[in-house]
Write an enzyme that holds these catalytic residues in place. Structure first.
Site, PDB file in Angstrom:
ATOM      1  N   ARG A   1       0.833  -1.219   0.000  1.00  0.00           N
ATOM      2  CA  ARG A   1       0.000   0.000   0.000  1.00  0.00           C
ATOM      3  C   ARG A   1       0.856   1.252   0.000  1.00  0.00           C
ATOM      4  O   ARG A   1       0.592   2.188  -0.749  1.00  0.00           O
ATOM      5  CB  ARG A   1      -0.956  -0.006   1.197  1.00  0.00           C
ATOM      6  CG  ARG A   1      -2.026  -1.087   1.103  1.00  0.00           C
ATOM      7  CD  ARG A   1      -2.830  -1.193   2.376  1.00  0.00           C
ATOM      8  NE  ARG A   1      -1.926  -1.525   3.480  1.00  0.00           N
ATOM      9  CZ  ARG A   1      -2.273  -1.501   4.767  1.00  0.00           C
ATOM     10  NH1 ARG A   1      -3.490  -1.161   5.127  1.00  0.00           N
ATOM     11  NH2 ARG A   1      -1.410  -1.824   5.702  1.00  0.00           N
TER      12      ARG A   1
ATOM     13  N   ASN B   1      -6.019  -3.016   1.986  1.00  0.00           N
ATOM     14  CA  ASN B   1      -5.970  -4.471   2.062  1.00  0.00           C
ATOM     15  C   ASN B   1      -7.385  -5.015   2.174  1.00  0.00           C
ATOM     16  O   ASN B   1      -8.272  -4.349   2.710  1.00  0.00           O
ATOM     17  CB  ASN B   1      -5.193  -4.922   3.301  1.00  0.00           C
ATOM     18  CG  ASN B   1      -3.695  -4.743   3.153  1.00  0.00           C
ATOM     19  OD1 ASN B   1      -3.178  -4.585   2.062  1.00  0.00           O
ATOM     20  ND2 ASN B   1      -2.986  -4.775   4.265  1.00  0.00           N
TER      21      ASN B   1
END
Length: 103
Positions: A28, A46
């Site tokens: 990320r 996620n």
């Protein structure tokens, strides 16, 4: 296009889902960094299923570059097995601001 905008400045939005070993490897953070480097806006998060999902918006050529990065490169520790891109559409203006990690 209006006002003599150069080709590739058409704005697009696309949703993505990345499969493989992509959690616990700073995916990320690297996605956010790459999006900002390319001048894109969007978000990334996620999933409980072990994938990473998100959306990117910006000039079509930069979004295409981001799609290649998401499907082939990712974060240094990641192993991408598949990248899915859906709902790609032209937009008149950016609908998001910045690039954020969502939880």
């Amino acid at each position: 296009m209006s006002g003599g905008e150069p080709a590739g400045s058409q704005l697009v939005s696309v949703d993505f889902e990345i499969f493989g070993y992509v959690q616990g490897v700073c995916f990320r953070m690297y996605t956010e960094r790459e999006g900002l480097r390319l001048g894109l806006v969007g978000w990334v998060k996620n999933t409980y299923g072990g994938t990473v999902v998100g959306q990117v918006q910006g000039p079509a050529d930069m979004v295409e570059e981001m799609k290649v990065w998401l499907s082939k490169e990712g974060s240094p520790g990641s192993r991408i097995t598949r990248a899915s891109f859906k709902n790609q559409r032209s937009i008149d203006k950016l609908e998001l601001s910045g690039f954020k990690t969502r939880f």
